[in-house]
Design an enzyme around this catalytic site. Structure first.
Site, PDB file in Angstrom:
ATOM      1  CB  SER A 147      -0.866   0.007   1.268  1.00  0.00           C
ATOM      2  OG  SER A 147      -1.473   1.272   1.434  1.00  0.00           O
ATOM      3  CE1 TYR A 160      -4.275  -2.169   5.163  1.00  0.00           C
ATOM      4  CE2 TYR A 160      -3.378  -0.055   4.459  1.00  0.00           C
ATOM      5  CZ  TYR A 160      -4.001  -1.257   4.162  1.00  0.00           C
ATOM      6  OH  TYR A 160      -4.322  -1.554   2.868  1.00  0.00           O
TER       7      TYR A 160
END
Lengths: 277, 262
Positions: A147, A160
């Site tokens: 990501s 995350y």
């Protein structure tokens, strides 16, 4: 659709592929001639649609219900896939579920759950796939979906972001340790991707600037990403085109990270789940 | 049907090596390709001929792309032949790429920056102007290098220019927003000059030392010009349309490896 088929005869397992980015990867892989295993924690109408679309492209597909955060599920997932397809050529680690949470609110349970799924789960699924690839002796491809959060912090994305940064680093070591096996390991780092569940009529709106709101001003390409964009990078890495790319993370973000502008998302309001008190 | 049917691509420094590999790979996928090089000889024309043999249009455009006037002349010549430009691959570099720090004089430094930074910048600027006027979108790809990431003895000038290109494409991505133009770099590692069959090898210079490579690259082999060409193909095809401002390393894991700087 292209007539240049880049993955003819390949056997690919994609985790978290019942819908969204995972399903987009599965479909494009099938368009390029791969047989595809679909995995998720539940089977629903979205999963059925994804599998039907692969079959309609003339490729074999198989369903594998499993939670990649569980050791026994990972082993069973790989065993089932190999039983169904004969071997595994490509693994795409994509399954993830996360929620925004302020740094002060992160619990051990939250940490263990996300790290257990999206870092530990990815590592051991990749290890299991690699062992089967080595046994088969024809190389292979491991692709982790990372990501833009691996590079830059947005509000409430600590765990995350750490997990995704860990994946970028993981493939560097895999490239090193898997030297000579013909296996490459890489990440694809998506930016803002419009992975909403949409009806067929709504589908042309996917990624359109109208749905981007304030995010649009931060994306040079002028639209939201779509699952197919991430799938394109996965096809590149999984095919012969990406043969010499190893230990690398490819950002697919329409230029989101190129700009120095601040992140677009807003912190949680007090009282929302995960917000600071 | 190929991945680049109908596209018009200009590749600088494409007489041989990686540039020729890119030119022929894009041609294999249906693009019409203009080959540029400063050297105008039989080999240059052979590159264009090999493109035409693939059933697409192949042209040669001699010229020095290290000045604005030189670049404009090459792009003018390309446009005259092809009518528009969809893809620009900035690849040109002279053979004398590394030089010890204290032998790096102003003449060498200027030559390096003029060709591989100023030339790439103004080539991209001109191509982007055309792409905007055509209202067709477009793709700009610059050849960077592993030297943009790490220092290896005697490569400071080259590495500086290549590192600047990584930042340059981010600026192009941001400034060209709204025009459906992407700008990215490919960063090759150790690449042999061996071209695939049908690309007509033009080898000059020694091949890579395979023991050196094996000690440093997880893929345990040198890359081929076709590996770099395939990454350019990815970025210029629909597969790579959302990649923007990015640098893709194509180095067999060399940079990921701790052995790189041993």
């Amino acid at each position: 659709m292209t007539t240049t088929k880049l993955l003819e005869g390949k056997k690919a397992l994609i985790t978290g592929s019942r819908r969204g980015i995972g399903a987009g990867i599965a479909r494009l892989f099938a368009e390029h001639g791969a047989d595809v295993g679909i995995n998720d924690v539940v089977r629903d109408t979205e999963a059925d649609k994804t599998m039907a679309s692969i079959e309609s492209l003339g490729q074999k597909t198989s369903w594998h219900q499993a939670d990649v955060g569980k050791t026994e599920d990972r082993t069973r997932l790989l065993d089932e896939f190999v039983a169904s397809h004969g071997r595994i050529d490509i693994l795409v680690n994509n399954a993830v579920a996360s929620a925004d949470i302020h740094f002060t609110k992160i619990t051990e349970e939250f940490w263990d759950n996300l790290v257990g799924h999206a870092l530990k789960g990815y590592l051991f699924l990749a290890q299991g796939a690699v062992n089967r690839m080595i046994e088969h002796g024809h190389g292979g491809r491991i692709i982790n979906i990372s990501s833009v959060h691996s590079y830059r912090a947005w509000p409430h994305d600590t765990v995350y972001g750490i997990v995704k940064a860990g994946l970028n680093r993981m493939v560097m070591s895999m490239a090193q340790d898997l030297a000579g096996t013909g296996i490459t390991a890489n990440c694809v780092a998506p930016g803002y991707i419009d992975s909403r569940v949409l009806t067929e009529e709504e589908e042309p709106e996917r990624g359109s600037a109208d749905n981007l709101g304030s995010a649009l001003s931060f994306i040079p390409s002028g639209r939201g990403g779509v699952p197919r964009d991430i799938a394109g990078a996965c096809v590149f890495l999984a095919s012969d085109l990406g043969d010499y790319v190893n230990g690398q993370t490819i950002t697919v973000d329409g230029g989101l990270l190129s700009g120095g502008v601040p992140p677009d998302s807003q912190p949680l309001e007090p009282g929302q789940p995960g917000a600071m008190e | 049907m190929g991945l680049l049917d109908g596209k018009k691509a200009l590749i600088t420094g494409a007489r041989k090596g990686i540039g020729r590999g890119i030119a022929l790979t894009l041609a294999n996928e249906g693009a019409d390709v203009g080959v540029n090089d400063i050297v105008d000889d039989e080999t240059s024309r052979r590159a264009a001929e090999l493109i035409s043999k693939r059933g697409v249009k192949g042209t040669f455009h001699a010229g020095d792309v290290s000045s604005v006037a030189g670049i404009n002349a090459v792009i003018d010549s390309f446009l005259e032949e092809h009518g528009q430009i969809d893809i620009l691959v900035n690849n040109a570099i002279f053979p004398d790429q590394s030089r010890p720090l204290f032998d790096t004089d102003e003449v060498y430094w200027d030559r390096m920056m003029d060709l591989s930074l100023k030339g790439y910048f103004f080539g991209s600027q001109r191509a982007a102007k055309e792409m905007i006027a055509q209202d067709s979108g477009g793709r700009i790809v610059c050849l960077a290098s592993v030297h943009a990431y790490v220092a290896i003895e005697n490569w400071t000038a080259y590495g500086t220019a290549k590192a600047a290109l990584r930042r340059m494409v981010k600026g192009l991505a941001v400034d060209l927003s709204g025009h459906n133009i992407t700008a990215n770099c490919i960063a090759p590692g150790a690449i042999s000059n061996k071209l695939p069959e049908g690309y007509d090898d033009v080898i000059d210079g020694p091949p890579h030392d395979s023991a050196w490579l094996e000690a440093r690259i997880p893929a345990a082999k040198g890359g081929l010009p076709s590996d770099i060409a395939n990454a350019v193909l990815y970025l210029t095809s629909d597969l790579g349309q959302y990649v923007n401002g990015e640098t893709i390393l194509v180095d067999g894991g060399m940079i990921a490896s701790k052995k790189m700087t041993d």
